[in-house]
Enzyme design. Structure first.
Site, PDB file in Angstrom:
ATOM      1  N   GLN A   1      40.648  20.346   3.715  1.00 15.93           N
ATOM      2  CA  GLN A   1      40.248  21.493   4.529  1.00 15.93           C
ATOM      3  C   GLN A   1      41.189  22.667   4.321  1.00 15.93           C
ATOM      4  O   GLN A   1      42.416  22.502   4.299  1.00 15.93           O
ATOM      5  CB  GLN A   1      40.201  21.141   6.012  1.00 15.93           C
ATOM      6  CG  GLN A   1      39.567  22.273   6.830  1.00 15.93           C
ATOM      7  CD  GLN A   1      39.553  21.986   8.304  1.00 15.93           C
ATOM      8  OE1 GLN A   1      40.534  22.221   8.979  1.00 15.93           O
ATOM      9  NE2 GLN A   1      38.431  21.495   8.813  1.00 15.93           N
TER      10      GLN A   1
ATOM     11  N   CYS B   1      39.486  26.158  14.129  1.00 19.06           N
ATOM     12  CA  CYS B   1      40.838  26.143  14.704  1.00 19.06           C
ATOM     13  C   CYS B   1      40.990  27.254  15.740  1.00 19.06           C
ATOM     14  O   CYS B   1      40.778  28.430  15.432  1.00 19.06           O
ATOM     15  CB  CYS B   1      41.886  26.319  13.606  1.00 19.06           C
ATOM     16  SG  CYS B   1      43.588  26.286  14.242  1.00 19.06           S
TER      17      CYS B   1
ATOM     18  N   HIS C   1      32.476  20.884  16.384  1.00 17.14           N
ATOM     19  CA  HIS C   1      33.288  20.486  17.535  1.00 17.14           C
ATOM     20  C   HIS C   1      32.627  21.107  18.758  1.00 17.14           C
ATOM     21  O   HIS C   1      32.510  22.328  18.854  1.00 17.14           O
ATOM     22  CB  HIS C   1      34.721  20.996  17.385  1.00 17.14           C
ATOM     23  CG  HIS C   1      35.627  20.533  18.488  1.00 17.14           C
ATOM     24  ND1 HIS C   1      36.989  20.475  18.349  1.00 17.14           N
ATOM     25  CD2 HIS C   1      35.374  20.090  19.751  1.00 17.14           C
ATOM     26  CE1 HIS C   1      37.534  20.026  19.470  1.00 17.14           C
ATOM     27  NE2 HIS C   1      36.567  19.795  20.333  1.00 17.14           N
TER      28      HIS C   1
ATOM     29  N   ASN D   1      31.859  16.194  16.524  1.00 16.15           N
ATOM     30  CA  ASN D   1      33.274  16.050  16.867  1.00 16.15           C
ATOM     31  C   ASN D   1      33.462  16.385  18.342  1.00 16.15           C
ATOM     32  O   ASN D   1      32.931  17.374  18.827  1.00 16.15           O
ATOM     33  CB  ASN D   1      34.103  16.993  15.995  1.00 16.15           C
ATOM     34  CG  ASN D   1      35.602  16.918  16.273  1.00 16.15           C
ATOM     35  OD1 ASN D   1      36.301  17.924  16.222  1.00 16.15           O
ATOM     36  ND2 ASN D   1      36.116  15.737  16.573  1.00 16.15           N
ATOM     37  N   GLY D   2      34.218  15.520  19.032  1.00 12.93           N
ATOM     38  CA  GLY D   2      34.490  15.742  20.450  1.00 12.93           C
ATOM     39  C   GLY D   2      33.964  14.608  21.302  1.00 12.93           C
ATOM     40  O   GLY D   2      32.838  14.137  21.120  1.00 12.93           O
TER      41      GLY D   2
ATOM     42  N   ALA E   1      39.554  13.121  16.255  1.00 13.74           N
ATOM     43  CA  ALA E   1      40.926  13.566  16.016  1.00 13.74           C
ATOM     44  C   ALA E   1      41.837  12.936  17.062  1.00 13.74           C
ATOM     45  O   ALA E   1      42.574  12.001  16.774  1.00 13.74           O
ATOM     46  CB  ALA E   1      41.017  15.091  16.055  1.00 13.74           C
TER      47      ALA E   1
END
Length: 374
Positions: free
Chosen positions: A122, A152, A219, A251-252, A275
């Protein structure tokens, strides 16, 4: 395995016959045509991979990736490489930046090996030329794809004008993706965060598909939720999945094995990514001994946490390249967080965090055993 599988054949046909281009101009059509063969390969790989690590700045390095691969994580991401900073570093030399404790060379930023596959690298950045230059340096490492960070929310991304701070500038984001799709031999994917308005989220993801990305990870939190405040919005992720024809990754809210099954069921996505959950428990994605889903993610007790931490340090010995003391320290602080929350472990927590003086796996192993004994 009881999980949703990607029909990659229909995905290829939708991309190859041009329907993925929604009124795009000629250049975009050419980019998607070039990308379709790469998307075919990536989609086929993702159809066999349901559990992915997430990129984590300085924390998803080789030793940790090899640890989670032992426990059935099927696809891994490198730490995010900030393109501008990466390009400014020497290729080789002393690995540790004395000022930050982070990597001081390109080699230290990205370490890998033949067994570290499939692997996505990434990149974060706002300049298409810099992003392409950095991507060309990493694509020759035998990686499977380059992923663009549009997710991010941290101050480094705000300062650099990249990550989730490009969500408000879709044309700029498109220019980055198109430069990479046009200039690389490997597939390009992207990771995003959601907008408050689901229509904006879907529009951004659709733009990425039209620009030629082979998959999108979502996310399910907004940029403002930088410390994981609140639950991820699986409804928005479901809306993205319904709108796109390329693979979508969720994601999440992935903290237990049960979360994996629930997310696949409720969102219809092709894969799930974790993550924070994996940092706390690297066995989160482990398949149970009876062949059912999940042997990990239950948190466990002090003994189990110590075993995981010691197994991570074993991987640090086996794969020392790029395994800096700061990274070992931060991983162990995550894995042992419930134990380190006790006041009686306060002094040991300080030793664990002192990556400038606690530098070797053997030192960390001793600390882990002392913490487990308390």
């Amino acid at each position: 395995m009881g999980m949703v599988a990607l029909d990659w054949r229909s995905t290829l046909l939708l991309r190859a016959d041009g329907h993925a281009v929604r009124g795009a101009h000629t250049k975009a059509c050419a980019l998607v045509t070039k990308a379709s063969a790469l998307a075919f390969v990536l989609a086929k790989r993702l159809s066999l991979s349901h559990r992915l690590t997430c990129d984590v700045l300085l924390m998803s390095q080789l030793a940790f990736r090899m640890l989670v691969r032992r426990h059935d994580c099927q696809w891994c991401y490198s730490p995010m490489l900030p393109a501008k900073a990466f390009l400014s570093l020497p290729a080789d030399g002393p690995a540790i930046d004395a000022r930050t404790g982070g990597p001081a060379t390109q080699a230290a930023y990205l370490t890998t090996c033949a067994a570290d596959r499939p692997l996505a690298v990434q990149l974060g950045g706002s300049d298409p030329t810099e992003m392409l230059a950095a991507a060309r340096l990493v694509q020759d490492r035998g990686i499977d794809c380059v992923d663009v960070n549009f997710g991010c929310p941290q101050q480094c991304a705000r300062t650099g004008g990249y990550g989730a701070f490009l969500l408000d500038d879709p044309e700029h984001a498109r220019s980055i993706v198109e430069a990479l799709v046009d200039g690389l031999r490997v597939p390009v994917t992207a990771k995003i965060r959601i907008h408050a308005d689901v229509a904006e989220t879907v529009a951004f993801a659709t733009m990425l598909e039209d620009a030629g990305v082979a998959a999108v990870a979502v996310h399910g939190r907004r940029r403002e939720q930088r410390h994981h405040e609140g639950a991820a919005d699986w409804e928005q992720i479901r809306a993205v999945k319904q709108a796109l024809r390329i693979p979508v990754i969720s994601n999440g809210n992935i903290t237990t094995a049960a979360c994996v099954a629930a997310c696949l069921r409720e969102t219809g996505v092709d894969c799930v990514m974790s993550a924070k959950g994996l940092l706390a428990d690297p066995t989160l994605f482990a398949v149970g001994a009876a062949g059912g889903e999940g042997g990990g993610g239950d948190g466990g007790g002090p003994t189990l946490r110590a075993e995981r931490a010691l197994e991570y340090l074993e991987c640090c010995r086996l794969y020392p390249e790029g395994c800096l003391p700061r990274m070992m320290s931060e991983h162990l602080l995550e894995m042992l967080a419930p134990d380190l929350a006790h006041a009686f472990n306060g002094a040991l927590k300080k030793e664990l965090a002192a990556h400038r003086t606690t530098t070797r796996p053997a030192q960390y192993e001793s600390l882990v055993r002392r913490i487990a004994a308390n």
